[in-house]
Design a protein around this motif. Structure first.
Motif, mmCIF file in Angstrom:
data_model
loop_
_atom_site.group_PDB
_atom_site.id
_atom_site.type_symbol
_atom_site.label_atom_id
_atom_site.label_comp_id
_atom_site.label_asym_id
_atom_site.label_seq_id
_atom_site.Cartn_x
_atom_site.Cartn_y
_atom_site.Cartn_z
ATOM 1 N N LYS A 94 2.125 -24.570 66.439
ATOM 2 C CA LYS A 94 3.455 -23.980 66.660
ATOM 3 C C LYS A 94 3.437 -23.034 67.854
ATOM 4 O O LYS A 94 4.344 -23.037 68.685
ATOM 5 C CB LYS A 94 3.935 -23.244 65.409
ATOM 6 N N ASP A 95 2.386 -22.217 67.934
ATOM 7 C CA ASP A 95 2.248 -21.281 69.047
ATOM 8 C C ASP A 95 2.103 -22.029 70.367
ATOM 9 O O ASP A 95 2.720 -21.666 71.371
ATOM 10 C CB ASP A 95 1.034 -20.369 68.806
ATOM 11 N N ALA A 96 1.313 -23.087 70.373
ATOM 12 C CA ALA A 96 1.125 -23.884 71.587
ATOM 13 C C ALA A 96 2.441 -24.517 72.025
ATOM 14 O O ALA A 96 2.757 -24.558 73.221
ATOM 15 C CB ALA A 96 0.068 -24.965 71.348
ATOM 16 N N ARG A 97 3.231 -24.999 71.065
ATOM 17 C CA ARG A 97 4.513 -25.624 71.398
ATOM 18 C C ARG A 97 5.472 -24.599 72.018
ATOM 19 O O ARG A 97 6.155 -24.881 73.002
ATOM 20 C CB ARG A 97 5.147 -26.265 70.176
ATOM 21 N N GLU A 98 5.534 -23.403 71.443
ATOM 22 C CA GLU A 98 6.406 -22.346 71.988
ATOM 23 C C GLU A 98 6.006 -22.002 73.422
ATOM 24 O O GLU A 98 6.864 -21.869 74.301
ATOM 25 C CB GLU A 98 6.328 -21.091 71.116
ATOM 26 N N LYS A 99 4.711 -21.879 73.664
ATOM 27 C CA LYS A 99 4.245 -21.541 75.013
ATOM 28 C C LYS A 99 4.487 -22.691 75.981
ATOM 29 O O LYS A 99 4.883 -22.467 77.130
ATOM 30 C CB LYS A 99 2.762 -21.169 74.967
ATOM 31 N N ALA A 100 4.265 -23.911 75.539
ATOM 32 C CA ALA A 100 4.508 -25.072 76.397
ATOM 33 C C ALA A 100 5.993 -25.176 76.742
ATOM 34 O O ALA A 100 6.350 -25.508 77.884
ATOM 35 C CB ALA A 100 4.028 -26.346 75.701
ATOM 36 N N TYR A 101 6.879 -24.875 75.798
ATOM 37 C CA TYR A 101 8.324 -24.892 76.030
ATOM 38 C C TYR A 101 8.692 -23.892 77.127
ATOM 39 O O TYR A 101 9.463 -24.207 78.048
ATOM 40 C CB TYR A 101 9.070 -24.577 74.741
ATOM 41 N N ILE A 102 8.135 -22.685 77.042
ATOM 42 C CA ILE A 102 8.422 -21.650 78.041
ATOM 43 C C ILE A 102 7.918 -22.070 79.417
ATOM 44 O O ILE A 102 8.619 -21.921 80.426
ATOM 45 C CB ILE A 102 7.800 -20.305 77.605
ATOM 46 N N MET A 103 6.719 -22.635 79.478
ATOM 47 C CA MET A 103 6.178 -23.079 80.769
ATOM 48 C C MET A 103 6.996 -24.228 81.347
ATOM 49 O O MET A 103 7.273 -24.262 82.558
ATOM 50 C CB MET A 103 4.705 -23.470 80.608
ATOM 51 N N ALA A 104 7.393 -25.167 80.506
ATOM 52 C CA ALA A 104 8.197 -26.300 80.980
ATOM 53 C C ALA A 104 9.529 -25.805 81.522
ATOM 54 O O ALA A 104 9.982 -26.246 82.590
ATOM 55 C CB ALA A 104 8.413 -27.298 79.841
ATOM 56 N N LYS A 105 10.149 -24.875 80.822
ATOM 57 C CA LYS A 105 11.440 -24.328 81.253
ATOM 58 C C LYS A 105 11.290 -23.622 82.609
ATOM 59 O O LYS A 105 12.141 -23.762 83.485
ATOM 60 C CB LYS A 105 11.966 -23.364 80.196
ATOM 61 N N ALA A 106 10.195 -22.875 82.776
ATOM 62 C CA ALA A 106 9.949 -22.183 84.043
ATOM 63 C C ALA A 106 9.761 -23.174 85.189
ATOM 64 O O ALA A 106 10.050 -22.857 86.344
ATOM 65 C CB ALA A 106 8.721 -21.276 83.916
ATOM 66 N N LEU A 107 9.301 -24.376 84.887
ATOM 67 C CA LEU A 107 9.126 -25.424 85.899
ATOM 68 C C LEU A 107 10.398 -26.234 86.123
ATOM 69 O O LEU A 107 10.421 -27.146 86.954
ATOM 70 C CB LEU A 107 8.003 -26.376 85.470
ATOM 71 N N GLY A 108 11.437 -25.944 85.358
ATOM 72 C CA GLY A 108 12.669 -26.722 85.477
ATOM 73 C C GLY A 108 12.584 -28.040 84.738
ATOM 74 O O GLY A 108 13.254 -29.004 85.087
#
Length: 118
Positions: free
Chosen positions: A41-55
Motif C-alpha cells: 500500500k505504501d509503495a502504491r501511494e508513493k508510486a502514484y505521487i511520482m507518476a503524478k509528478a511526471l505527468g
C-alpha cells in the motif's frame, strides 16, 4: 518475576556477566502478512505521487518480485553489561513486552506508467 530472580542471581554470583535478553514469536506469519500488505500500500501511494509528478498515471502492475525470504521477527529487549546492573534489576526494569517487535522483508512492485490525458 522469574526472569528478574534469574538475572539478579547471575549478577550476584557471576562476576563480569554480560546478559542479553531478547524474544521472538512462535508464528511470524501473521506479522509478515500485515507487513507485506502495508508495504505494498505504501509503495502504491508513493508510486502514484511520482507518476503524478511526471505527468503520468499509474497503470497495471507489470511485475512483483517476491521470492522466498526468511523473515526474522526479533526484539532486543534488554542488555545488562555488569553484575552490579544485574543485581539492581527490578521487575519494572525487566518489563519486556512484544509490542516493539520488528519485522523485515523485501518486495519489489513495478507499475506501468500511462501518459495522462490532457
Amino acid at each position: 518475576m522469574l526472569l528478574n530472580k534469574i538475572v539478579r542471581g547471575i549478577g550476584k554470583f557471576i562476576e563480569g556477566a554480560d546478559i542479553n535478553i531478547g524474544y521472538t514469536v512462535l508464528d511470524p506469519r501473521p506479522a509478515q502478512l500485515r507487513m507485506l500488505e502495508k508495504a505494498v500500500k505504501d509503495a502504491r501511494e508513493k508510486a502514484y505521487i511520482m507518476a503524478k509528478a511526471l505527468g503520468c498515471e499509474l497503470g497495471n502492475v507489470i511485475n512483483i518480485d517476491y521470492g522466498f525470504h526468511e523473515v526474522h521477527v526479533y526484539a532486543e529487549a534488554r542488555n545488562i553489561h555488569s553484575n552490579a546492573e544485574a543485581s539492581a534489576c527490578t521487575s519494572d526494569s525487566l518489563d519486556i513486552t512484544p509490542e516493539d517487535l520488528s519485522v523485515n522483508d523485501n518486495v519489489q512492485v513495478e507499475w506501468e506508467l500511462i501518459k495522462a490525458q490532457a
